[in-house]
Scaffold this active site. Structure first.
Site, PDB file in Angstrom:
ATOM      1  CE  LYS A 176      -2.002   2.595   3.150  1.00 17.41           C
ATOM      2  NZ  LYS A 176      -1.403   3.755   2.301  1.00 17.41           N
ATOM      3  CD  GLU A 251      13.449   0.048   8.836  1.00 13.59           C
ATOM      4  OE1 GLU A 251      14.269   1.226   9.486  1.00 13.59           O
ATOM      5  OE2 GLU A 251      13.796  -1.567   9.390  1.00 13.59           O
ATOM      6  CB  CYS A 285      12.965   8.125   7.611  1.00 15.15           C
ATOM      7  SG  CYS A 285      14.747   7.160   7.082  1.00 15.15           S
TER       8      CYS A 285
HETATM    9  P1  NAD Z   1       2.713   8.778   8.117  1.00 15.97           P
HETATM   10  O1  NAD Z   1       3.018   7.511   9.086  1.00 15.97           O
HETATM   11  O2  NAD Z   1       1.732   9.402   7.709  1.00 15.97           O
HETATM   12  O3  NAD Z   1       2.652   7.266   6.465  1.00 15.97           O
HETATM   13  C1  NAD Z   1       3.220   6.677   5.855  1.00 15.97           C
HETATM   14  C2  NAD Z   1       2.098   5.360   5.552  1.00 15.97           C
HETATM   15  O4  NAD Z   1       1.146   4.325   6.429  1.00 15.97           O
HETATM   16  C3  NAD Z   1       0.677   5.877   4.465  1.00 15.97           C
HETATM   17  O5  NAD Z   1       0.842   4.678   3.640  1.00 15.97           O
HETATM   18  C4  NAD Z   1       0.073   6.171   5.074  1.00 15.97           C
HETATM   19  O6  NAD Z   1      -1.059   5.734   4.131  1.00 15.97           O
HETATM   20  C5  NAD Z   1       0.298   4.625   5.906  1.00 15.97           C
HETATM   21  N1  NAD Z   1      -0.272   4.718   7.473  1.00 15.97           N
HETATM   22  C6  NAD Z   1      -0.662   5.439   8.010  1.00 15.97           C
HETATM   23  N2  NAD Z   1      -1.748   5.936   9.251  1.00 15.97           N
HETATM   24  C7  NAD Z   1      -2.284   4.125   9.108  1.00 15.97           C
HETATM   25  C8  NAD Z   1      -2.097   3.413   9.471  1.00 15.97           C
HETATM   26  N3  NAD Z   1      -2.989   3.268  10.791  1.00 15.97           N
HETATM   27  N4  NAD Z   1      -2.864   1.439   9.752  1.00 15.97           N
HETATM   28  C9  NAD Z   1      -1.838   1.701   8.120  1.00 15.97           C
HETATM   29  N5  NAD Z   1      -0.768   2.255   7.290  1.00 15.97           N
HETATM   30  C10 NAD Z   1      -1.205   3.752   7.673  1.00 15.97           C
HETATM   31  O7  NAD Z   1       4.204   9.281   7.535  1.00 15.97           O
HETATM   32  P2  NAD Z   1       4.049   9.907   6.420  1.00 15.97           P
HETATM   33  O8  NAD Z   1       4.521  11.007   6.879  1.00 15.97           O
HETATM   34  O9  NAD Z   1       3.625  10.001   5.562  1.00 15.97           O
HETATM   35  O10 NAD Z   1       5.923   9.915   6.133  1.00 15.97           O
HETATM   36  C11 NAD Z   1       7.470  10.171   7.016  1.00 15.97           C
HETATM   37  C12 NAD Z   1       7.129   9.228   7.614  1.00 15.97           C
HETATM   38  O11 NAD Z   1       7.976   8.351   7.872  1.00 15.97           O
HETATM   39  C13 NAD Z   1       8.182  10.239   8.787  1.00 15.97           C
HETATM   40  O12 NAD Z   1       8.656  10.040  10.203  1.00 15.97           O
HETATM   41  C14 NAD Z   1       9.542   9.221   7.962  1.00 15.97           C
HETATM   42  O13 NAD Z   1      10.888   9.532   8.843  1.00 15.97           O
HETATM   43  C15 NAD Z   1       9.408   8.437   7.818  1.00 15.97           C
HETATM   44  N6  NAD Z   1      10.102   7.283   7.242  1.00 15.97           N
HETATM   45  C16 NAD Z   1      10.928   6.206   7.528  1.00 15.97           C
HETATM   46  C17 NAD Z   1      11.814   5.362   6.986  1.00 15.97           C
HETATM   47  C18 NAD Z   1      12.562   3.927   7.620  1.00 15.97           C
HETATM   48  O14 NAD Z   1      13.188   3.375   7.086  1.00 15.97           O
HETATM   49  N7  NAD Z   1      12.775   4.431   9.230  1.00 15.97           N
HETATM   50  C19 NAD Z   1      11.774   5.782   5.634  1.00 15.97           C
HETATM   51  C20 NAD Z   1      11.396   6.594   4.627  1.00 15.97           C
HETATM   52  C21 NAD Z   1       9.595   7.793   5.859  1.00 15.97           C
END
Ligand code: NAD
Length: 487
Positions: A176, A251, A285
């Site tokens: 997704k 992650e 991230c």
């Molecule tokens: P987010 O958590 O809002 O969304 C990330 C993904 O999760 C999206 O596809 C979203 O639709 C989905 N999602 C959100 N809530 C959910 C739920 N309750 N159940 C299932 N899926 C859900 O994050 P974002 O703001 O879109 O992305 C940025 C974040 O991702 C930052 O915190 C960043 O640090 C992190 N990130 C981490 C890594 C890593 O490898 N550690 C890499 C890239 C980004």
């Protein structure tokens, strides 16, 4: 042009409409122009995708041996390489990211498929010499159907981080993407089918996280969840996985430090620290969003850093010279700006940037100086091109500040003293430490977090193992009959 297309969901080897008929209009965040329309999945679509993934496992995909999976992954790497121009342009338009950065990410995507294609050769159980007349061996089996959730900051590259090890292990996948950035993952799924992955091995269902995403991770047909996103959403996903005891890797976010000592080679440290925060406009991230600088060097370093950051080429993501594009949306730009305002209120000094651009979702490279680590801007993930500059007195204080965060993703140490680099690497609470070099997320090297940055590792051999179950088989070779109760 791919950018004029309408994108369906990708289920059971083909592009398909959403049951609800729902679409989302995608925009190019840098210009605000329309990009494409993409179908958005709901519960009925997730049901279909999970059923397709299960049938693939029960059918041809489940019977595909590792050596054939390896061949398919290499073929997918070739297909991504052959379609790199189209994929790069699509991703740059959809994310607003500099195309030069996207090309690097695409290159890593290709390498990821190749690495895990080779890693299939490492899938093996073992036989332990446990003695007596007992023979033991273990089998490695794919965990089953993997639900994979990726965010919008690296939609294509993170899809490769997720798909490659899962497919190498023999799992089938329902991925997704974020609803704003689904197009590159949908193209990857099409390419996977074109090169011969059986229908149902790779399914892509863009949709909203708290509804479609939550339904997917909770689905009884899903055996393992691999999530990349914010710490807050990761906590919710963990809760959803807890009752059915699903295998889970997370992650999550970061607030990673760059530690710069007075004996560092500044010719390396300054451009690398600039890159460490402004790559992908700070929407990474592992962005080095806290730069800790030894006190005697602080003023000189901040001035030289700001001067270099001010020279970054910010602009049209499709221009090859652009180094920093726009943010993902104007809504996100406003969130980033609110953090900068909060930093001002807390007493930080804005040395560079700090005002939103007047077009698209642009925000300039921004430097906040005079920051104390307790401030919100030093503790919360801003996820934009905003660096916080924090002075320290000595190594002990540098270590204390580096670890004074709920996150633990990455850290970089810049010092002319190699022993200090290794000493700090052992003491910093993070999943990775780089010494005198800027790069961290590299194919084959385990990547992941300590503390609230998550658990599990991506990009390494460990990742493959997280998609495998170990089954122990024990056999008696004894000629004597068994009578455990002595009856
Ligand atoms: P987010 O958590 O809002 O969304 C990330 C993904 O999760 C999206 O596809 C979203 O639709 C989905 N999602 C959100 N809530 C959910 C739920 N309750 N159940 C299932 N899926 C859900 O994050 P974002 O703001 O879109 O992305 C940025 C974040 O991702 C930052 O915190 C960043 O640090 C992190 N990130 C981490 C890594 C890593 O490898 N550690 C890499 C890239 C980004």
């Amino acid at each position: 042009m791919a950018t004029e297309r309408e994108y369906g969901l990708f289920i059971d080897g083909e592009s398909t409409e959403a049951a609800s008929g729902e679409f989302r209009d995608l925009v190019e965040p840098a210009s605000g122009d329309a990009l494409a329309r993409a179908a958005m999945a709901g519960e009925a679509d997730v049901d279909r995708a999970v059923a397709a993934a299960r049938s693939a496992l029960d059918g041809p995909w489940g019977k595909t041996p590792p050596i054939e999976r390896s061949r398919l992954l290499h073929a997918l790497a070739d297909a991504v390489q052959a379609n790199r121009k189209e994929l790069a342009e699509l991703e740059a338009r959809n994310v607003g990211k500099a195309i030069a950065s996207v090309k690097l990410e695409l290159h890593q995507g290709v390498e990821n498929f190749r690495f895990y294609a080779s890693a299939t050769a490492s899938i093996a159980g073992r036989s332990n010499p446990i003695g007596g007349s007992l023979l033991h061996y273990s089998l490695k089996e794919p965990v089953g159907v993997a639900a994979q959730i990726v965010p919008w900051n690296y939609p294509l590259m993170l899809a490769t981080w997720k798909l490659a090890p899962a497919l190498a292990a023999g799992c089938s996948v329902v991925l997704k993407p974020d609803p704003a950035t689904p197009v590159s993952a949908l193209r990857l799924a099409e390419l996977a089918t074109e090169v011969g992955f059986p229908a149902g091995a790779v399914n892509v269902v863009p949709g909203e996280g708290p509804t479609t995403g939550a339904y997917l991770v909770s689905h009884p047909g899903v055996d393992k969840v691999a999530f990349t996103g914010s710490t807050e959403s990761g906590g919710e996903v963990m809760r959803l996985c807890s009752r059915p005891i699903k295998r889970l890797t997370l992650e999550l976010g970061g607030k990673s430090p760059n530690l710069v000592f007075a004996d560092a080679n500044l010719a390396d440290a300054i451009p690398s620290a600039v890159w460490g925060i402004y790559y992908s406009a700070g929407q990474s991230c592992e962005a080095r969003s806290r730069v800790l600088v030894e006190a005697p060097l602080y003023d000189e370093f901040v001035a030289a850093f700001a001067e270099a950051a001010g020279r970054l080429k910010v602009g049209d993501p499709l221009e090859p010279e652009t180094q920093m594009g726009s943010l993902i949306s104007t809504a996100h730009r406003d969130k980033v700006h609110a953090f900068v305002e909060q930093g001002r209120d807390e007493g930080a000094e804005v040395v560079l940037g700090g005002e939103p651009g007047d077009r698209g979702a642009f925000y300039p490279p921004t430097v906040l100086a005079g920051v104390e680590n307790r401030m919100v801007v030093a503790q919360e993930e801003i996820f934009g091109p905003v660096v916080t500059m924090i002075p320290f007195e000595d190594e002990r204080e540098a270590l204390r500040i580096a670890n004074d965060t709920k996150y633990g993703l990455y850290a970089t140490v810049w010092s002319g003293d190699p022993a200090r680099g290794h000493r700090l690497a052992a003491r910093i609470k993070a999943g990775g430490v780089a010494i005198n070099m800027p790069y961290t997320a590299l194919t084959g090297i385990p990547f992941g977090g300590y503390k609230q940055s998550g658990f599990g590792r991506e990009l390494g051999l460990e990742t493959l193992d997280s998609y495998l179950e170990t089954k122990s088989v024990v056999v008696s070779t004894s000629a004597k009959p068994f009578n455990p109760f002595g009856l």
